[in-house]
Design an enzyme around this catalytic site. Structure first.
Site, short mmCIF file in Angstrom:
data_model
loop_
_atom_site.label_atom_id
_atom_site.label_comp_id
_atom_site.label_asym_id
_atom_site.label_seq_id
_atom_site.Cartn_x
_atom_site.Cartn_y
_atom_site.Cartn_z
CE1 TYR A 298 33.54 35.96 39.83
CE2 TYR A 298 35.28 35.27 41.35
CZ TYR A 298 34.28 36.16 40.99
OH TYR A 298 34.02 37.25 41.79
NE ARG B 68 40.20 36.16 40.99
CZ ARG B 68 39.36 36.55 41.96
NH1 ARG B 68 38.17 37.04 41.64
NH2 ARG B 68 39.70 36.47 43.23
CD GLN C 21 39.30 40.69 53.37
OE1 GLN C 21 38.53 41.57 53.01
NE2 GLN C 21 40.56 40.94 53.68
CG HIS D 32 35.05 37.66 50.74
ND1 HIS D 32 36.00 38.65 50.56
CD2 HIS D 32 34.18 38.14 51.66
CE1 HIS D 32 35.70 39.69 51.34
NE2 HIS D 32 34.61 39.40 52.02
CB CYS E 136 22.80 24.65 42.58
SG CYS E 136 21.19 24.72 41.74
CB THR F 298 43.36 42.72 53.93
OG1 THR F 298 42.12 43.26 53.47
CG2 THR F 298 43.52 42.94 55.42
CG ASN G 68 48.92 45.42 54.02
OD1 ASN G 68 48.63 44.32 53.58
ND2 ASN G 68 48.51 46.55 53.47
CG LEU G 69 54.06 46.04 49.84
CD1 LEU G 69 55.38 45.37 50.21
CD2 LEU G 69 53.70 45.71 48.39
CB ALA H 229 53.11 38.35 53.08
C1 BV8 Z 1 27.96 42.80 52.74
C2 BV8 Z 1 34.46 38.30 45.54
C3 BV8 Z 1 25.96 42.89 54.01
C4 BV8 Z 1 35.30 37.10 45.52
C5 BV8 Z 1 34.73 40.23 46.94
C6 BV8 Z 1 26.89 49.76 48.97
C7 BV8 Z 1 26.11 48.77 48.40
C8 BV8 Z 1 26.28 47.41 48.73
C9 BV8 Z 1 27.25 47.06 49.66
C10 BV8 Z 1 28.04 48.05 50.21
C11 BV8 Z 1 27.87 49.39 49.88
N1 BV8 Z 1 28.78 50.12 50.59
C12 BV8 Z 1 29.51 49.27 51.35
C13 BV8 Z 1 29.06 48.03 51.14
C14 BV8 Z 1 29.56 46.82 51.72
C15 BV8 Z 1 30.49 46.16 50.70
C16 BV8 Z 1 31.79 46.91 50.71
O1 BV8 Z 1 32.56 46.77 51.65
N2 BV8 Z 1 32.06 47.70 49.65
C17 BV8 Z 1 33.32 48.45 49.65
C18 BV8 Z 1 33.91 48.46 48.24
C19 BV8 Z 1 33.02 49.85 50.18
N3 BV8 Z 1 30.66 44.82 51.18
C20 BV8 Z 1 29.84 43.83 50.74
O2 BV8 Z 1 28.99 43.98 49.89
C21 BV8 Z 1 29.99 42.50 51.47
N4 BV8 Z 1 28.69 42.07 51.88
O3 BV8 Z 1 28.32 43.86 53.22
O4 BV8 Z 1 26.73 42.23 53.01
C22 BV8 Z 1 26.23 42.21 55.30
C23 BV8 Z 1 27.33 42.60 56.09
C24 BV8 Z 1 27.55 41.97 57.29
C25 BV8 Z 1 26.70 40.97 57.70
C26 BV8 Z 1 25.63 40.60 56.88
C27 BV8 Z 1 25.40 41.20 55.68
C28 BV8 Z 1 30.58 41.46 50.54
C29 BV8 Z 1 32.05 41.76 50.33
C30 BV8 Z 1 32.68 40.62 49.51
C31 BV8 Z 1 32.78 41.08 48.10
N5 BV8 Z 1 33.52 40.08 47.32
N6 BV8 Z 1 35.25 39.41 46.06
C32 BV8 Z 1 36.47 37.37 44.63
O5 BV8 Z 1 36.23 37.70 43.45
O6 BV8 Z 1 37.60 37.24 45.13
S1 BV8 Z 1 35.66 41.53 47.58
C33 BV8 Z 1 37.29 41.47 47.14
O7 BV8 Z 1 37.94 42.40 48.03
C34 BV8 Z 1 37.95 40.14 47.41
O8 BV8 Z 1 37.14 39.18 48.06
C35 BV8 Z 1 39.09 40.52 48.35
O9 BV8 Z 1 39.38 39.47 49.17
C36 BV8 Z 1 38.47 41.65 49.08
C37 BV8 Z 1 39.42 42.49 49.91
O10 BV8 Z 1 40.50 42.86 49.08
P1 BV8 Z 1 41.97 42.62 49.70
O11 BV8 Z 1 42.11 41.17 50.01
O12 BV8 Z 1 42.20 43.58 50.80
O13 BV8 Z 1 42.90 42.93 48.45
P2 BV8 Z 1 43.40 44.37 47.96
O14 BV8 Z 1 43.93 44.21 46.57
O15 BV8 Z 1 42.33 45.39 48.22
O16 BV8 Z 1 44.61 44.72 48.94
C38 BV8 Z 1 45.79 43.93 48.88
C39 BV8 Z 1 46.67 44.41 50.02
O17 BV8 Z 1 47.83 43.56 50.06
C40 BV8 Z 1 47.17 45.83 49.83
O18 BV8 Z 1 46.99 46.54 51.04
C41 BV8 Z 1 48.66 45.67 49.53
O19 BV8 Z 1 49.44 46.70 50.12
C42 BV8 Z 1 48.97 44.35 50.18
N7 BV8 Z 1 50.05 43.59 49.51
C43 BV8 Z 1 50.29 43.49 48.17
N8 BV8 Z 1 51.38 42.69 47.98
C44 BV8 Z 1 51.78 42.27 49.21
C45 BV8 Z 1 50.94 42.84 50.19
N9 BV8 Z 1 51.11 42.63 51.50
C46 BV8 Z 1 52.13 41.81 51.87
N10 BV8 Z 1 52.97 41.22 50.99
C47 BV8 Z 1 52.84 41.43 49.67
N11 BV8 Z 1 53.70 40.85 48.81
#
Ligand code: BV8
Length: 225
Positions: free
Chosen positions: A53, A56, A88, A106, A114, A173, A198-199, A216
């Site tokens: 972190y 980043r 996010q 997020h 803390c 996203t 989205n891209l 974007a």
């Molecule tokens: C939760 C930390 C319960 C901060 C992140 C099994 C066990 C435990 C949990 C789970 C499980 N199965 C499922 C889950 C839920 C889990 C989950 O979803 N897992 C996934 C992998 C299946 N989720 C969680 O655990 C969440 N908590 O569920 O708690 C709950 C729920 C509801 C209510 C109460 C309790 C917590 C999720 C947060 C995790 N933390 N990061 C950090 O380090 O940043 S996640 C990480 O992914 C980031 O936060 C990021 O924001 C997030 C999403 O990613 P994207 O933003 O979409 O980025 P990505 O690279 O994927 O995509 C980029 C996109 O941009 C692409 O589509 C691309 O085409 C496009 N792009 C690229 N360039 C461009 C563009 N578009 C336009 N222009 C461009 N130039």
């Protein structure tokens, strides 16, 4: 014009030079999620996670908002009080572009938390595992970001706004992380018109009524205008 809820992801900050997660060479191809974005990973190796972190945070501090961030800030000004940005992203580029109603579901890179007393403060550029909490002095500090398995922030407020939305747009996203990836269904169920900008098509592209593909900085200003 009713309420507009906009969800943004890493793709909106890509053209500001900040890495995405799941694109070619993205952050999750350099680090295992289990090691750097889970409480278990932090407990196992807090130095590795703090350094992930810190890197980043330094990159985000140097990044500048792009035309897509500025277009959304303009939309908020043009429709005062009717446009909510739910991001996010843990960078602060929406705020740097002048956006005011922004919810970081997020968490934020530039804030520290803390784990002992829950105190939050502005994170130093480089955090180390034994930094004492300014409030309770316990060495239990962490980045104020939401890891996998942790409850995202502002959920009840977000769901209230989705129930009340006339338009829901997801920008930059991949639709792979929940609960954010299900917001389009929550909004559609409430009768909102849904738009994906989205891209590439996201994993939930079929849930959207309208889609625009491209960078974007190109498609968001056009959609806003
Ligand atoms: C939760 C930390 C319960 C901060 C992140 C099994 C066990 C435990 C949990 C789970 C499980 N199965 C499922 C889950 C839920 C889990 C989950 O979803 N897992 C996934 C992998 C299946 N989720 C969680 O655990 C969440 N908590 O569920 O708690 C709950 C729920 C509801 C209510 C109460 C309790 C917590 C999720 C947060 C995790 N933390 N990061 C950090 O380090 O940043 S996640 C990480 O992914 C980031 O936060 C990021 O924001 C997030 C999403 O990613 P994207 O933003 O979409 O980025 P990505 O690279 O994927 O995509 C980029 C996109 O941009 C692409 O589509 C691309 O085409 C496009 N792009 C690229 N360039 C461009 C563009 N578009 C336009 N222009 C461009 N130039």
């Amino acid at each position: 014009m009713g309420k507009i809820v906009i969800l943004t992801g890493a793709g909106i900050s890509a053209e500001s030079g900040l890495g995405t997660f799941r694109d070619e060479g993205g952050l999750w191809s350099q680090h295992r999620i289990e090691d750097v974005a889970t409480p278990e990973g932090f407990a196992r190796n807090p130095t590795l996670v703090q350094n992930f972190y810190n890197t980043r945070r330094t990159q985000a501090a140097r990044a500048r908002p792009n035309g897509a961030h500025r277009a959304l800030a303009r939309l908020q000004r043009d429709y005062a009080g009717q446009v909510l940005i739910v991001t996010q992203n843990v960078d602060s580029l929406h705020e740097a572009a002048g956006a005011e109603d922004v919810l970081h579901m997020h968490g934020q890179l530039d804030r520290a938390l803390c784990s002992g007393c829950g105190h939050r403060w502005a994170a130093p550029e480089n955090m180390t595992p034994d930094d004492p909490c300014p409030a309770c002095a316990a060495p239990l500090t962490r980045p104020d970001v939401v890891w996998f398995g942790e409850m995202p922030y502002h959920m009840s407020e977000i769901w209230d706004h989705l129930r009340d939305a006339d338009i829901f747009a997801a920008i930059g996203t991949s639709g792979q992380v929940y609960p954010a990836a299900a917001f389009v269904q929550d909004a559609a169920r409430a009768g909102a018109h849904t738009v994906e900008l989205n891209l590439d098509p996201s994993s939930v592209v079929s849930d959207f009524a309208e889609t625009h593909f491209g960078k974007a900085t190109q498609i968001v200003p056009i959609w806003v205008d």
